[in-house]
Motif scaffolding. Structure first.
Motif, PDB file in Angstrom:
ATOM      1  N   ARG A 242       0.914  -1.180  -0.124  1.00  0.00           N
ATOM      2  CA  ARG A 242       0.100  -0.077   0.190  1.00  0.00           C
ATOM      3  C   ARG A 242       0.878   1.171  -0.164  1.00  0.00           C
ATOM      4  O   ARG A 242       1.186   1.795   1.073  1.00  0.00           O
ATOM      5  CB  ARG A 242      -1.008   0.018   1.140  1.00  0.00           C
ATOM      6  N   ASP A 243       1.373   1.456  -1.109  1.00  0.00           N
ATOM      7  CA  ASP A 243       2.693   2.576  -1.573  1.00  0.00           C
ATOM      8  C   ASP A 243       1.954   3.821  -1.485  1.00  0.00           C
ATOM      9  O   ASP A 243       1.288   4.280  -2.495  1.00  0.00           O
ATOM     10  CB  ASP A 243       3.054   2.091  -2.505  1.00  0.00           C
ATOM     11  N   ALA A 244       2.065   4.908  -0.515  1.00  0.00           N
ATOM     12  CA  ALA A 244       1.233   5.889  -0.301  1.00  0.00           C
ATOM     13  C   ALA A 244       1.881   6.998  -1.518  1.00  0.00           C
ATOM     14  O   ALA A 244       1.062   7.688  -2.328  1.00  0.00           O
ATOM     15  CB  ALA A 244       1.573   6.532   0.861  1.00  0.00           C
ATOM     16  N   LEU A 245       3.068   6.834  -2.052  1.00  0.00           N
ATOM     17  CA  LEU A 245       3.718   7.690  -3.015  1.00  0.00           C
ATOM     18  C   LEU A 245       3.163   7.174  -4.184  1.00  0.00           C
ATOM     19  O   LEU A 245       2.725   7.959  -5.225  1.00  0.00           O
ATOM     20  CB  LEU A 245       5.167   7.621  -3.164  1.00  0.00           C
ATOM     21  N   ALA A 246       3.029   5.780  -4.637  1.00  0.00           N
ATOM     22  CA  ALA A 246       2.369   5.240  -5.944  1.00  0.00           C
ATOM     23  C   ALA A 246       1.232   5.966  -6.024  1.00  0.00           C
ATOM     24  O   ALA A 246       0.540   6.639  -7.084  1.00  0.00           O
ATOM     25  CB  ALA A 246       2.273   3.897  -6.035  1.00  0.00           C
ATOM     26  N   SER A 281      14.745   2.663   1.517  1.00  0.00           N
ATOM     27  CA  SER A 281      14.430   1.148   1.479  1.00  0.00           C
ATOM     28  C   SER A 281      13.155   0.835   2.207  1.00  0.00           C
ATOM     29  O   SER A 281      12.525  -0.124   2.665  1.00  0.00           O
ATOM     30  CB  SER A 281      15.610   0.542   2.196  1.00  0.00           C
ATOM     31  N   VAL A 282      12.173   1.973   2.342  1.00  0.00           N
ATOM     32  CA  VAL A 282      11.041   1.813   3.040  1.00  0.00           C
ATOM     33  C   VAL A 282       9.971   2.211   2.172  1.00  0.00           C
ATOM     34  O   VAL A 282       9.929   3.292   1.569  1.00  0.00           O
ATOM     35  CB  VAL A 282      10.715   2.646   4.313  1.00  0.00           C
ATOM     36  N   VAL A 283       8.752   1.569   1.712  1.00  0.00           N
ATOM     37  CA  VAL A 283       7.809   1.640   0.885  1.00  0.00           C
ATOM     38  C   VAL A 283       6.936   2.975   1.672  1.00  0.00           C
ATOM     39  O   VAL A 283       6.790   2.650   2.873  1.00  0.00           O
ATOM     40  CB  VAL A 283       6.982   0.749   0.794  1.00  0.00           C
ATOM     41  N   PRO A 284       6.812   3.853   1.189  1.00  0.00           N
ATOM     42  CA  PRO A 284       6.144   5.234   1.652  1.00  0.00           C
ATOM     43  C   PRO A 284       4.857   4.924   2.202  1.00  0.00           C
ATOM     44  O   PRO A 284       4.008   4.343   1.644  1.00  0.00           O
ATOM     45  CB  PRO A 284       5.923   6.317   0.653  1.00  0.00           C
ATOM     46  N   GLY A 285       4.817   5.210   3.591  1.00  0.00           N
ATOM     47  CA  GLY A 285       3.505   5.011   4.399  1.00  0.00           C
ATOM     48  C   GLY A 285       2.554   6.252   4.170  1.00  0.00           C
ATOM     49  O   GLY A 285       1.360   6.072   4.546  1.00  0.00           O
ATOM     50  N   ARG A 286       2.902   7.392   3.873  1.00  0.00           N
ATOM     51  CA  ARG A 286       2.174   8.621   3.856  1.00  0.00           C
ATOM     52  C   ARG A 286       2.662   9.608   3.072  1.00  0.00           C
ATOM     53  O   ARG A 286       3.989   9.814   2.965  1.00  0.00           O
ATOM     54  CB  ARG A 286       2.182   8.843   5.411  1.00  0.00           C
ATOM     55  N   VAL A 287       1.735  10.444   2.512  1.00  0.00           N
ATOM     56  CA  VAL A 287       2.163  11.421   1.845  1.00  0.00           C
ATOM     57  C   VAL A 287       1.315  12.515   1.967  1.00  0.00           C
ATOM     58  O   VAL A 287      -0.072  12.327   2.066  1.00  0.00           O
ATOM     59  CB  VAL A 287       2.117  11.120   0.077  1.00  0.00           C
ATOM     60  N   GLU A 288       1.585  13.698   2.002  1.00  0.00           N
ATOM     61  CA  GLU A 288       0.670  14.932   2.394  1.00  0.00           C
ATOM     62  C   GLU A 288       1.179  15.737   1.210  1.00  0.00           C
ATOM     63  O   GLU A 288       2.224  16.059   0.955  1.00  0.00           O
ATOM     64  CB  GLU A 288       1.124  15.667   3.589  1.00  0.00           C
ATOM     65  N   PHE A 289       0.154  16.503   0.405  1.00  0.00           N
ATOM     66  CA  PHE A 289       0.578  17.449  -0.554  1.00  0.00           C
ATOM     67  C   PHE A 289      -0.381  18.455  -0.509  1.00  0.00           C
ATOM     68  O   PHE A 289      -1.592  18.308   0.312  1.00  0.00           O
ATOM     69  CB  PHE A 289       0.849  16.938  -1.663  1.00  0.00           C
ATOM     70  N   SER A 290       0.023  19.906  -0.947  1.00  0.00           N
ATOM     71  CA  SER A 290      -0.818  21.074  -0.872  1.00  0.00           C
ATOM     72  C   SER A 290      -1.614  21.151  -2.231  1.00  0.00           C
ATOM     73  O   SER A 290      -0.912  20.722  -3.409  1.00  0.00           O
ATOM     74  CB  SER A 290      -0.048  22.320  -0.605  1.00  0.00           C
ATOM     75  N   ILE A 291      -2.884  21.861  -2.119  1.00  0.00           N
ATOM     76  CA  ILE A 291      -3.064  22.405  -3.355  1.00  0.00           C
ATOM     77  C   ILE A 291      -3.566  23.787  -3.431  1.00  0.00           C
ATOM     78  O   ILE A 291      -4.381  24.087  -2.203  1.00  0.00           O
ATOM     79  CB  ILE A 291      -4.560  21.629  -3.938  1.00  0.00           C
ATOM     80  N   ASP A 292      -3.122  24.438  -4.381  1.00  0.00           N
ATOM     81  CA  ASP A 292      -3.555  25.889  -4.545  1.00  0.00           C
ATOM     82  C   ASP A 292      -4.320  26.092  -5.809  1.00  0.00           C
ATOM     83  O   ASP A 292      -3.837  25.863  -6.807  1.00  0.00           O
ATOM     84  CB  ASP A 292      -2.220  26.730  -4.494  1.00  0.00           C
ATOM     85  N   LEU A 293      -5.507  26.589  -5.793  1.00  0.00           N
ATOM     86  CA  LEU A 293      -6.249  26.545  -6.842  1.00  0.00           C
ATOM     87  C   LEU A 293      -6.934  27.928  -7.078  1.00  0.00           C
ATOM     88  O   LEU A 293      -7.527  28.579  -5.932  1.00  0.00           O
ATOM     89  CB  LEU A 293      -7.578  25.669  -6.770  1.00  0.00           C
ATOM     90  N   ARG A 294      -6.783  28.598  -8.230  1.00  0.00           N
ATOM     91  CA  ARG A 294      -7.403  29.977  -8.153  1.00  0.00           C
ATOM     92  C   ARG A 294      -8.091  30.125  -9.427  1.00  0.00           C
ATOM     93  O   ARG A 294      -7.810  29.476 -10.479  1.00  0.00           O
ATOM     94  CB  ARG A 294      -5.985  31.141  -8.170  1.00  0.00           C
ATOM     95  N   HIS A 295      -9.070  31.210  -9.642  1.00  0.00           N
ATOM     96  CA  HIS A 295      -9.376  31.729 -11.037  1.00  0.00           C
ATOM     97  C   HIS A 295     -10.348  32.944 -10.645  1.00  0.00           C
ATOM     98  O   HIS A 295     -10.708  33.259  -9.276  1.00  0.00           O
ATOM     99  CB  HIS A 295     -10.593  30.651 -11.302  1.00  0.00           C
TER     100      HIS A 295
END
Ligand code: GLV
Ligand code: MN
Ligand code: MN
Length: 427
Positions: A242-246, A281-295
Motif C-alpha cells: 500500500r504504497d502512499a507515493l504510488a 528502503s521503506v515503501v512510503p506509508g504516508r504522503v501529504e501535499f498541498s493544492i492551491d487553486l485560483r480563478h
C-alpha cells in the motif's frame, strides 16, 4: 492649493532601506529567506521599529503580531489610515514581494513629515503577520485575524513542519519585543492602501509605470493526505503493497487531468509534497501535499474545488485519501472611488498608468472587508516573483511611492474617506 507631499519622497532613501531590509534573511543568490515569525523576521521588525522611532513614529503591535508605526495625526482619536503590506517571504523569495509595500509606507510617512505636514487622521505603516503562508498555512493570517475573517483560536494551533505552533511562535516574537505596546485586534481603520510589485508582466509589456488594481482572483487551498502502509522495500510484493507515493502520483495525475482547461485561465498548483518516512528502503506509508487553486470567477473556483475530493477518491488505489480544505476565498473587487484616486494621482504626477486585476493574493483581500481598501502595482522584471531573482527598478519604486504618498495624504487629511461607514456614501 493642494500640498504636494510627493515631491518630498526620497528615492535614494527608499532604495537604501529596501536593500537594508533585504539583509535580514539574505540568501546567496540575492534573494530572501525570511519566514513568518522567524528570527530573521524578528530582526527585520526591530530594524523597522528603529527606523520608525528615528522619524518620530510610534510603534505598536497586536496579539497577531501585526506591526504598526503610527504617524500621529492632528486628530489622533479618528480611525487611522493604514498603509503597508508584509515583510515575511517565501523560503526562496525576493527582496520586494511585500517588503516594497512596507518600506513604501514608511517613505510615505517620512515624505509627509518632510513636507512639514501632519494629516488630520493618523497614518499607520503596517506589516501584516504571515502573508505568505509557507511556514504556517494558510497565509494572510495577521490581516485575516485583524479583519475578523479568522479568530486567534483558528490560527494559534497551526504548526510548521518542525512542529512549532503559531501560538508559541507569537510568544517568541512578543518576548523579543517587550517594549512594544500591545493594541487590541481589529481597531477601526479609515482605510487601507497597499503598494506591491505586480508579480506579472502586464505593466512591463504595456510600458506602464503604475497599475491600479481592480480585483483579486478567488482562491481555495487544500491539504491532501494519502495513507498507505510502511513496509520493507526488499521483501514486500507489489500486490501486497500500500504504497502512499504510488497512489499520490496517480491522484496528482488525475487532479491535473480533471482541472486542466484549454483556455489556461485556471491556476492549479501542487507546491508542497511530503513523503514519509522518506527513506530509500521503506515503501512510503504516508504522503501529504498541498493544492492551491485560483480563478477570477467565483463559480469556476467553487466548481473545480468541489470536485477535488471525488477525483482523489477515484484515483487512490489501495490507499486511503483524505482532503481538508484550508481556505476558500471568493474573488474581490476594489472600490472605484479609490481606484480613481490612485489613477488621478498617477496622472497628475505624470506617470503612465492602467487598471489591471491581481492574480496573486494580498492582505488587501481581507482588509477590504474591514475598511475601504485600494492597491497599486509597480512593474517587476519579467514578472518574476516568489523567486530570488525578483527585481524592480529604483525609478519605478520611487514612482509608486510618490503616487501612494499623494493618495495617502489626501485620504488621511480628508473629512471622510470615501467608502468608510459614517463618512461619505459606501461604494
Ligand atoms: C501570495 O503570495 C500569493 O500566494 O498569492
Ligand atoms: Mn506579497
Ligand atoms: Mn508572495
Amino acid at each position: 492649493m493642494a500640498v504636494s507631499v510627493a515631491a518630498h519622497v526620497d528615492g535614494g532613501r527608499l532604495w537604501r532601506r529596501l536593500m537594508d531590509l533585504a539583509r535580514f534573511g539574505a540568501t546567496e543568490k540575492g534573494g530572501v529567506h525570511r519566514l513568518a515569525l522567524s528570527d530573521e523576521e524578528i530582526a527585520a521588525r526591530a530594524e523597522l521599529v528603529r527606523w520608525g522611532l528615528a522619524i518620530g513614529l510610534e510603534p505598536a503591535t497586536d496579539p497577531a503580531a501585526n506591526l504598526f508605526l503610527r504617524l500621529r495625526g492632528r486628530e489622533p482619536d479618528l480611525p487611522p489610515l493604514l498603509v503597508g503590506s508584509h515583510i515575511d517571504s517565501q523560503p526562496t523569495g525576493g527582496k520586494f514581494d511585500g517588503a516594497y509595500g512596507v518600506i513604501a509606507a514608511l517613505e510615505c510617512a517620512e515624505a509627509i513629515l518632510g513636507a512639514g505636514q501632519r494629516p488630520r487622521r493618523s497614518l499607520e505603516v503596517v506589516a501584516w503577520m504571515n502573508e505568505e503562508g509557507s511556514r504556517f498555512a494558510p497565509g494572510m493570517m495577521g490581516s485575516a485575524v485583524f479583519a475578523g475573517v479568522r479568530r486567534m483560536a483558528d490560527i494559534e494551533p497551526v504548526r510548521d513542519r518542525a512542529g512549532m505552533s503559531v501560538r508559541d511562535a507569537l510568544e517568541r516574537v512578543r518576548a523579543a519585543e517587550p517594549d512594544l505596546p500591545l493594541r487590541p485586534l481589529s481597531f477601526p481603520a479609515a482605510g487601507f492602501l497597499e503598494a506591491h510589485i505586480e508579480q506579472g508582466v502586464t505593466l512591463e509589456r504595456t510600458g506602464m509605470t503604475i497599475g491600479v488594481v481592480t480585483s483579486i482572483q478567488g482562491k481555495r487551498t487544500f491539504r491532501v493526505t494519502v495513507e498507505g502502509a510502511e513496509s520493507h522495500a526488499g521483501t514486500s510484493r507489489r500486490a501486497e503493497r500500500r504504497d502512499a507515493l504510488a497512489s499520490a502520483v496517480d491522484v496528482v495525475k488525475a487532479l491535473q487531468a480533471a482541472i486542466w482547461d484549454e483556455a489556461d485561465t485556471v491556476r492549479f498548483t501542487i507546491g508542497q509534497f511530503t513523503v514519509s518516512p522518506n527513506a530509500p528502503s521503506v515503501v512510503p506509508g504516508r504522503v501529504e501535499f498541498s493544492i492551491d487553486l485560483r480563478h477570477d470567477e467565483a463559480t469556476t473556483v467553487r466548481a473545480l474545488g468541489d470536485i477535488i475530493p471525488e477525483v482523489c477518491a477515484r484515483a487512490r488505489g489501495p490507499c486511503e485519501v483524505s482532503v481538508r480544505e484550508l481556505l476558500s476565498d471568493e474573488p474581490i473587487a476594489f472600490p472605484k472611488t479609490l481606484r480613481d484616486r490612485l489613477a488621478a494621482a498617477a496622472g497628475r504626477l505624470g506617470f503612465t498608468h492602467c487598471e489591471l486585476p491581481s492574480p496573486a493574493g494580498h492582505d488587501s483581500r481581507y482588509l477590504s472587508r474591514h475598511c475601504p481598501t485600494a492597491m497599486l502595482f509597480i512593474p517587476c522584471k519579467d514578472g518574476i516573483s516568489h523567486n530570488e531573482a525578483e527585481s524592480i527598478s529604483p525609478a519605478d519604486a520611487e514612482a509608486g511611492v510618490r503616487v501612494l504618498t499623494e493618495v495617502a495624504f489626501e485620504l488621511a487629511d480628508a473629512d471622510a474617506v470615501p467608502g468608510s461607514t459614517g463618512g461619505m456614501t459606501r461604494l
